[in-house]
Design an enzyme around this catalytic site. Structure first.
Site, mmCIF file in Angstrom:
data_model
loop_
_atom_site.group_PDB
_atom_site.id
_atom_site.type_symbol
_atom_site.label_atom_id
_atom_site.label_comp_id
_atom_site.label_asym_id
_atom_site.label_seq_id
_atom_site.Cartn_x
_atom_site.Cartn_y
_atom_site.Cartn_z
ATOM 1 N N CYS A 109 -19.561 5.546 -24.165
ATOM 2 C CA CYS A 109 -19.512 5.625 -22.478
ATOM 3 C C CYS A 109 -21.198 5.082 -22.148
ATOM 4 C CB CYS A 109 -19.564 6.934 -21.890
ATOM 5 S SG CYS A 109 -18.331 7.945 -22.606
ATOM 6 N N HIS A 246 -23.607 8.607 -16.547
ATOM 7 C CA HIS A 246 -22.060 8.537 -16.237
ATOM 8 C C HIS A 246 -21.324 9.436 -16.716
ATOM 9 C CE1 HIS A 246 -18.892 8.697 -19.055
ATOM 10 N NE2 HIS A 246 -18.892 9.424 -19.710
ATOM 11 N N ASN A 276 -13.800 11.182 -16.398
ATOM 12 C CA ASN A 276 -14.513 10.429 -17.328
ATOM 13 C C ASN A 276 -14.061 9.207 -18.151
ATOM 14 O OD1 ASN A 276 -15.716 9.538 -19.504
ATOM 15 N ND2 ASN A 276 -16.356 11.333 -20.123
HETATM 16 O O1 UT7 Z 1 -17.761 10.910 -22.434
HETATM 17 C C1 UT7 Z 1 -18.205 11.205 -23.276
HETATM 18 C C2 UT7 Z 1 -18.849 12.705 -23.130
HETATM 19 N N1 UT7 Z 1 -18.628 13.959 -23.241
HETATM 20 C C3 UT7 Z 1 -19.407 15.383 -22.462
HETATM 21 O O2 UT7 Z 1 -19.799 14.889 -22.157
HETATM 22 C C4 UT7 Z 1 -18.254 15.849 -22.585
HETATM 23 C C5 UT7 Z 1 -19.283 17.534 -23.259
HETATM 24 N N2 UT7 Z 1 -18.602 18.224 -22.920
HETATM 25 C C6 UT7 Z 1 -18.519 19.320 -21.900
HETATM 26 O O3 UT7 Z 1 -17.954 18.803 -20.966
HETATM 27 C C7 UT7 Z 1 -17.784 20.303 -22.184
HETATM 28 O O4 UT7 Z 1 -18.483 21.630 -23.471
HETATM 29 C C8 UT7 Z 1 -16.545 20.914 -21.500
HETATM 30 C C9 UT7 Z 1 -16.049 20.561 -19.858
HETATM 31 C C10 UT7 Z 1 -15.400 20.217 -22.796
HETATM 32 C C11 UT7 Z 1 -16.050 22.078 -22.694
HETATM 33 O O5 UT7 Z 1 -16.166 23.047 -21.376
HETATM 34 P P1 UT7 Z 1 -17.283 24.203 -21.925
HETATM 35 O O6 UT7 Z 1 -17.975 25.363 -20.949
HETATM 36 O O7 UT7 Z 1 -18.195 23.732 -23.359
HETATM 37 O O8 UT7 Z 1 -16.328 25.291 -22.770
HETATM 38 P P2 UT7 Z 1 -15.743 25.676 -24.070
HETATM 39 O O9 UT7 Z 1 -15.053 24.392 -25.511
HETATM 40 O O10 UT7 Z 1 -17.213 26.634 -24.832
HETATM 41 O O11 UT7 Z 1 -14.970 26.699 -23.993
HETATM 42 C C12 UT7 Z 1 -14.885 27.762 -23.422
HETATM 43 C C13 UT7 Z 1 -13.810 28.518 -23.708
HETATM 44 C C14 UT7 Z 1 -12.396 28.499 -24.647
HETATM 45 O O12 UT7 Z 1 -12.541 29.742 -24.631
HETATM 46 P P3 UT7 Z 1 -13.355 31.528 -25.657
HETATM 47 O O13 UT7 Z 1 -13.203 31.202 -26.518
HETATM 48 O O14 UT7 Z 1 -14.080 31.671 -24.704
HETATM 49 O O15 UT7 Z 1 -11.814 32.033 -25.678
HETATM 50 C C15 UT7 Z 1 -11.753 27.646 -24.558
HETATM 51 O O16 UT7 Z 1 -10.646 28.286 -25.979
HETATM 52 O O17 UT7 Z 1 -12.939 27.951 -22.720
HETATM 53 C C16 UT7 Z 1 -11.351 27.949 -23.211
HETATM 54 N N3 UT7 Z 1 -10.666 26.283 -22.590
HETATM 55 C C17 UT7 Z 1 -9.915 25.757 -21.593
HETATM 56 N N4 UT7 Z 1 -9.468 27.041 -20.416
HETATM 57 C C18 UT7 Z 1 -8.222 26.684 -19.875
HETATM 58 C C19 UT7 Z 1 -11.010 24.991 -23.728
HETATM 59 N N5 UT7 Z 1 -10.564 24.557 -22.766
HETATM 60 C C20 UT7 Z 1 -10.248 24.911 -21.636
HETATM 61 C C21 UT7 Z 1 -9.021 24.579 -20.842
HETATM 62 N N6 UT7 Z 1 -8.250 25.724 -19.949
HETATM 63 N N7 UT7 Z 1 -8.951 23.049 -20.318
#
Ligand code: UT7
Length: 320
Positions: A109, A246, A276
């Site tokens: 990226c 980005h 993204n």
């Molecule tokens: O270009 C490359 C660079 N990449 C990035 O910049 C990505 C950076 N990271 C992020 O943008 C975020 O970490 C995400 C958007 C990928 C995820 O958001 P988050 O707030 O960090 O969520 P999380 O991974 O901590 O997940 C929270 C909860 C989990 O459930 P529990 O364990 O709390 O019950 C996940 O299983 O949300 C759940 N979850 C979802 N729920 C519904 C994860 N993905 C989803 C989904 N829909 N798509």
């Protein structure tokens, strides 16, 4: 060096958050509040070179340059059509560019911002007058569409700029860096080694990401990189008209604005309907800003990429 034309292209097929919720356990509310993304464009057969060619055509028309004017074609991508010929070679062929240095660059990226630094170095040799820098991706082909942690994030498309050599450079300051991603917090692709004497286990092609780790890396690094780039000049953050990060996640951009005590309005965001798009996101954002008549001569912009590697890069440019 300065930017004299921009262009962007996305495939016509879109996939909304509601569409995604039909095949993974997710919903529009979760995706839009956690990322700002509502929809993304995905390929229905076109590959990275197809997107790159269309974006480049538009940038060349905007810059009023012909194929004969182009001295280099650099394509930033982590999703090329194949290992070789490169996407840049395919673009060169399809645009009828007779003589050019053409190569692909993979800094994930951060690729577009890395490309600006490389292009600026080429311009400083004095032999190069004009070139194409393109960010192009078909991320849908390396997406695991059953993984809700990643498939909600990405989109396909391309953005391009035409760069021209100038006496007085509009490319004011930059840094491009990487730290080894020892924990493999963000990875994709890999072909197993198979030869008559050795056979490796099949490798996973798809994107794997530890979202929270990457989120922390991004917010910390982008904040620090913007600060360092500005400290190396006599400009302050208040003199920068727009920060073009980005477009990975609107929450990352909001956090960086907060870290720098800057209003969010100074950070351009267009990920809502694009997702993204990795190396394509910054040139696509620039093109949208041009189309919306947001950029005036003399404005200062900081462009910041970050992503797999782990890489990052920031460029302070003056719009001319
Ligand atoms: O270009 C490359 C660079 N990449 C990035 O910049 C990505 C950076 N990271 C992020 O943008 C975020 O970490 C995400 C958007 C990928 C995820 O958001 P988050 O707030 O960090 O969520 P999380 O991974 O901590 O997940 C929270 C909860 C989990 O459930 P529990 O364990 O709390 O019950 C996940 O299983 O949300 C759940 N979850 C979802 N729920 C519904 C994860 N993905 C989803 C989904 N829909 N798509």
């Amino acid at each position: 060096m300065k930017i004299i034309g921009t262009g962007a292209y996305v495939p016509s097929t879109t996939i909304s958050n509601d569409d995604l919720s039909k095949f993974v356990d997710t919903n529009d509310e979760w995706i839009s509040t956690r990322t700002g993304i509502r929809s993304r464009h995905i390929s229905s057969g076109e590959n990275t070179s197809d997107f790159a060619v269309e974006a480049a055509k538009k940038a060349m028309a905007a810059a009023n340059v012909t194929a004969e004017d182009i001295d280099f074609v650099i394509v930033a991508t982590f999703t090329p059509d194949q290992f070789t010929p490169t996407v840049a070679s395919m673009v060169q062929h399809r645009l009828g560019i007779p003589q050019a240095m053409s190569f692909d660059l993979n800094a994930a990226c951060s690729g577009f911002v890395y490309g600006l630094t490389i292009a600026n170095g080429l311009m400083q040799t004095g032999h190069i007058k004009c070139g194409l820098l393109i960010g192009a991706e078909t991320i849908s082909k390396v997406t695991d569409w059953s993984d809700r942690n990643t498939c909600i994030l990405f989109g396909d498309g391309a953005g391009a700029v035409v760069l021209q050599q100038t006496e007085d450079s509009a490319f004011l300051q930059a840094e491009c860096k990487a730290i080894p991603d020892v924990d493999a917090s963000l990875s994709a692709g890999g072909v197993p080694i198979t030869n008559p004497l050795f056979k490796e286990e099949p490798k996973d092609l798809f994107i794997k990401m530890a979202g929270q780790e990457v989120f922390k890396f991004a917010t910390k690094t982008v904040t620090a990189s913007i600060t360092r780039v500005l400290e190396a000049t006599d400009l302050t953050k208040d003199e920068v008209d727009y920060f073009v990060c980005h477009q990975a996640n609107s929450r990352i951009i909001q956090k960086v604005a907060k870290n720098l005590s800057l209003p969010e309005e100074r950070f351009f965001v267009n990920l809502t309907n694009l997702g993204n798009t990795s190396a394509a996101s910054i040139p696509m954002a620039l093109d949208e800003m041009v189309q919306n008549d947001m950029l005036k001569p003399g404005m200062k912009l900081v462009l910041v990429g970050f992503g797999a590697g782990l890489t990052w890069g920031a460029s302070l440019i003056e719009w001319r």
